[in-house]
Design a protein around this motif. Structure first.
Motif, PDB file in Angstrom:
ATOM      1  N   SER A 235      70.702  31.433  22.953  1.00  0.00           N
ATOM      2  CA  SER A 235      69.391  31.720  22.391  1.00  0.00           C
ATOM      3  C   SER A 235      68.345  30.729  22.918  1.00  0.00           C
ATOM      4  O   SER A 235      67.244  31.118  23.298  1.00  0.00           O
ATOM      5  N   ALA A 236      68.708  29.462  22.939  1.00  0.00           N
ATOM      6  CA  ALA A 236      67.778  28.432  23.408  1.00  0.00           C
ATOM      7  C   ALA A 236      67.478  28.627  24.886  1.00  0.00           C
ATOM      8  O   ALA A 236      66.351  28.436  25.339  1.00  0.00           O
ATOM      9  N   PHE A 237      68.522  29.040  25.627  1.00  0.00           N
ATOM     10  CA  PHE A 237      68.324  29.232  27.056  1.00  0.00           C
ATOM     11  C   PHE A 237      67.407  30.423  27.325  1.00  0.00           C
ATOM     12  O   PHE A 237      66.493  30.351  28.150  1.00  0.00           O
ATOM     13  N   SER A 238      67.632  31.505  26.581  1.00  0.00           N
ATOM     14  CA  SER A 238      66.834  32.709  26.846  1.00  0.00           C
ATOM     15  C   SER A 238      65.393  32.530  26.384  1.00  0.00           C
ATOM     16  O   SER A 238      64.520  33.283  26.782  1.00  0.00           O
ATOM     17  N   ARG A 239      65.157  31.535  25.552  1.00  0.00           N
ATOM     18  CA  ARG A 239      63.785  31.320  25.112  1.00  0.00           C
ATOM     19  C   ARG A 239      63.231  30.000  25.618  1.00  0.00           C
ATOM     20  O   ARG A 239      62.331  29.423  25.019  1.00  0.00           O
ATOM     21  N   ARG A 240      63.772  29.510  26.747  1.00  0.00           N
ATOM     22  CA  ARG A 240      63.329  28.201  27.210  1.00  0.00           C
ATOM     23  C   ARG A 240      61.872  28.216  27.639  1.00  0.00           C
ATOM     24  O   ARG A 240      61.194  27.204  27.592  1.00  0.00           O
ATOM     25  N   ARG A 241      61.378  29.380  28.042  1.00  0.00           N
ATOM     26  CA  ARG A 241      59.978  29.491  28.422  1.00  0.00           C
ATOM     27  C   ARG A 241      59.072  29.220  27.216  1.00  0.00           C
ATOM     28  O   ARG A 241      58.169  28.396  27.281  1.00  0.00           O
TER      29      ARG A 241
END
Lengths: 229, 307
Positions: B205-211
Motif C-alpha cells: 500500500s505504501a509503495f503504490s501510494r509513494r507519489r
C-alpha cells in the motif's frame, strides 16, 4: 534566511563527498541560480535545505533554524514554509488541477473555506484560471509545471525551491515559467533554482552559485551561466 | 485534519489491494475466533470444575469382613474395622479445620445406592449387603487439599483405601487443558500469519501510494497525517476480521450448544457456558482485532514509509 557554515555531506559507500566545505548566505527576497554539471552537488544542496538529508559536517540554517538540531517531528512544520517544484512536476494524475493544488492545503489541515478561496486565486496567478477541473494529463508540460508552482506557492512559503523546473520544457515555455518565478520572487519570496539552462541564467542576470565536485567555485551577483573573467 | 478526506483515502487504499485486504480479514478472523474459542473453553472448564468439584468428596473406605478375608490383603490384613477405630477416625476428622462435613455411609446404605444405580441387573443381584463397604464421605473446604486426608488416613488400621473422586475428573480436565493449549498454539501461528500479511499489505500500500506520500511530505504534512490512512486501513480490515470472528463465536454457541447440534440437551450432565460468557468475550475480541493490526501497520510504516 539560509546560511551554510562549512557544510560537507558524504554518503555512506561513496568515497567522494557530495558537498565539501560549502559556506554561503542567502538573504530574504533573493533570486538565486544554482548551477553546475551533473554530480556537482546541486541536488544534495537542495536536499539539505529540505532536511531530507542532514549535513555530515557544518551547520545548515534555514529560516533561522539550525536543521541539525531540528527534531524529526518538527520537520513537517519547517517544510510548510518551503515550496518545492521539480523537473517531473510530481502531480497526482487522478486529481484535477484544483484538487492537486488543494491537496497541499488539505494535508496540513487548512479549513475548507480558506482552501476554496486560495486555490482559484493562486491558479489565476500562475495563469491557469478556468482550468480548475482539467486533469493533469490533459495539460501541456508548461501548464503542468504551472500547476506544480501553484501548489508550491498556495501556502505562501517564504522560500521556493525549484529543481530544474524548466528541464522538460521547450525554450519558449521555459521563458513563461521563469517570468512566473520572477513574479513570485517579487512578492518577497526567496527563490532558489537549480538549472542547466544557460540561456535563462544569462537572461535573468540574478545571483549565480556554481558548484563543482561538491565545492563552491563561484558566487556572483548578477552572474551568467558560464565563467566570466 | 478533515475526516472526509481521510476516509476517502482509506477507501481508495482498501479497494486498491482488495485481495490482500481479504486475506488480512480472513486470517485475523480465524486467529481471533480461535482466541475467543479458547477463552470460552477455559470458561467452560472452570465452570465444570466448579460444578463437579462441589459435588465430589474424598471417600475413606473401611474394611469389612469380606475384604479382610479376601482381596483386601495388605491394608485389611488385621480384620474388619472395629467400632473403636471408626470412632477414632470420625473424631479426628471432626477436629480437622479443613473438613467441612463428614457423612457416614453404612454398608446397608451403600447397598441401597448401589441398587439404585444398577437396578435389577444380574451383577447387582449377586451382591449382598455384606459385601458393601462402610465409608466416610468427607467434604473439604478446599478440594485442592485432598492429599492431607490421604496422608492422614491411608494405611491406618481398618481403612481399606482413601479415594479422591477428583482424580477421575482431573483426567478429563487435563485432556481439555491440552486441547485448549493446542488451540492457543494454532491461534498464535494464525496471529503471526495475520501480522505478516498486514505488514506486507501495508508495504504494498505504501509503495503504490509513494507519489502521494512523497508530495505530502514535501508540502509539510505531519508524519501522523501521512501514516494515518495506512494505519486506519489495517485497523479497519482487522475490525472486519474481528466482527467475523465474533459472528463465528456467536454462531458456535447458538448451533453447537443451544440449538442445532444442541449439546446442551444431549449432554445434560455437563453444565454448559451461557450467553453471558460469550457476550463478555466479544468486546475483547473486537478491541484486539482493531488495535493489533493498527500496531502492526505502525511498526511496518517505520520501516517502509520514510518521513
Amino acid at each position: 534566511m539560509i546560511r551554510f557554515d562549512n557544510v560537507s555531506k558524504s554518503y555512506p559507500k561513496q568515497s567522494r563527498p557530495a558537498l565539501r566545505d560549502v559556506s554561503l548566505e542567502i538573504t530574504k527576497g533573493e533570486f538565486v541560480f544554482l548551477v553546475g554539471s551533473s554530480g556537482s552537488g546541486k541536488s544534495t544542496f537542495l536536499r539539505l535545505l529540505l532536511r531530507e538529508e542532514r549535513a555530515s559536517h557544518g551547520q545548515v540554517h534555514v529560516l533561522g533554524k539550525d536543521l541539525a538540531r531540528l527534531s524529526n517531528w518538527k520537520v513537517p512544520q519547517m517544510r510548510r514554509q518551503l515550496g518545492t517544484v521539480f523537473q517531473d512536476f510530481r502531480l497526482l494524475p487522478n486529481k484535477t488541477v484544483a484538487q492537486n493544488v488543494a491537496f497541499a492545503q488539505e494535508v496540513i489541515g487548512k479549513p475548507r473555506g480558506e482552501i476554496r478561496k486560495a486555490v482559484p486565486q493562486v491558479l489565476d496567478l500562475v495563469g491557469l484560471g478556468g482550468k480548475e477541473e482539467r486533469m493533469p494529463g490533459e495539460l501541456s508540460g508548461g501548464e503542468q509545471q504551472r500547476v506544480a508552482i501553484a501548489r508550491a506557492f498556495v501556502n505562501r512559503p517564504a522560500l521556493l525551491i525549484a529543481d530544474e523546473p524548466t528541464g522538460n520544457l521547450d525554450p519558449q515555455t521555459s521563458v513563461g515559467i521563469m517570468k512566473l518565478l520572477d513574479r513570485i520572487n517579487r512578492t518577497g519570496t526567496t527563490v532558489i533554482m537549480a538549472t542547466h539552462d544557460q540561456q535563462i541564467v544569462d537572461q535573468m542576470r540574478k545571483r549565480v552559485i556554481e558548484l563543482e565536485q561538491g565545492r563552491l567555485v563561484r558566487d556572483q551577483s548578477r552572474g551568467v551561466y558560464g565563467y566570466q573573467h | 485534519m478533515r475526516a472526509q478526506f481521510v476516509l476517502s483515502e482509506i477507501g481508495v487504499g482498501l479497494r486498491r489491494n482488495l485481495t490482500m485486504t481479504f486475506a488480512v480479514v480472513i486470517s485475523v478472523a480465524l486467529s481471533l475466533a480461535l482466541f475467543g474459542g479458547s477463552l470460552l473453553m477455559r470458561d467452560q472448564v472452570s465452570q465444570m470444575k466448579g460444578y463437579w468439584y462441589d459435588k465430589v468428596n474424598v471417600s475413606i473406605y473401611l474394611c469389612n469382613k469380606n475384604e479382610a478375608e479376601t482381596s483386601g490383603g495388605a491394608s485389611c490384613a488385621k480384620g474388619a474395622v472395629t467400632a473403636e477405630q471408626k470412632k477414632a477416625i470420625e473424631a479426628e476428622l471432626d477436629k480437622m479445620d479443613l473438613v467441612e462435613k463428614v457423612t457416614y455411609e453404612s454398608a446397608d446404605e451403600a447397598y441401597k445406592h448401589y441398587k439404585e444405580q444398577f437396578g435389577d441387573t444380574p451383577l447387582a443381584a449377586s451382591i449382598t449387603p455384606d459385601q458393601m463397604q462402610e465409608s466416610f464421605r468427607v467434604k473439604l473446604k478446599d478440594p485442592e487439599k485432598y492429599k492431607v486426608i490421604t496422608t492422614a488416613f491411608a494405611g491406618r488400621d481398618g481403612v481399606q483405601s482413601v479415594q479422591d473422586q477428583r482424580s477421575v475428573l482431573d483426567n478429563l480436565f487435563g485432556l481439555l487443558d491440552v486441547l485448549n493449549k493446542a488451540a492457543l498454539g494454532v491461534m498464535l501461528i494464525m496471529l503471526v500469519v495475520a501480522l505478516l500479511l498486514i505488514v506486507n499489505t501495508v508495504r504494498v500500500s505504501a509503495f503504490s501510494r509513494r507519489r502521494e506520500t512523497g508530495i505530502m511530505r514535501l508540502v509539510g504534512a505531519s508524519s501522523f497525517y501521512i501514516q494515518m490512512p495506512f494505519i486506519m486501513e489495517a485497523a479497519f480490515a482487522g475490525l472486519i476480521g474481528a466482527v467475523v470472528a465474533c459472528g463465528m463465536l456467536v454462531t458456535g454457541q447458538y448451533f453447537v450448544i443451544d440449538h442445532g447440534v444442541a449439546l446442551k440437551d444431549k449432554l445434560e450432565l455437563i453444565n454448559f457456558i451461557g450467553w453471558d460468557s460469550v457476550v463478555t468475550k466479544l468486546p475483547l475480541v473486537l478491541a484486539i482485532g482493531l488495535l493489533m493490526p493498527a500496531l502492526a501497520a505502525f511498526v511496518a510504516l517505520r520501516k517502509y514509509l520514510k518521513v
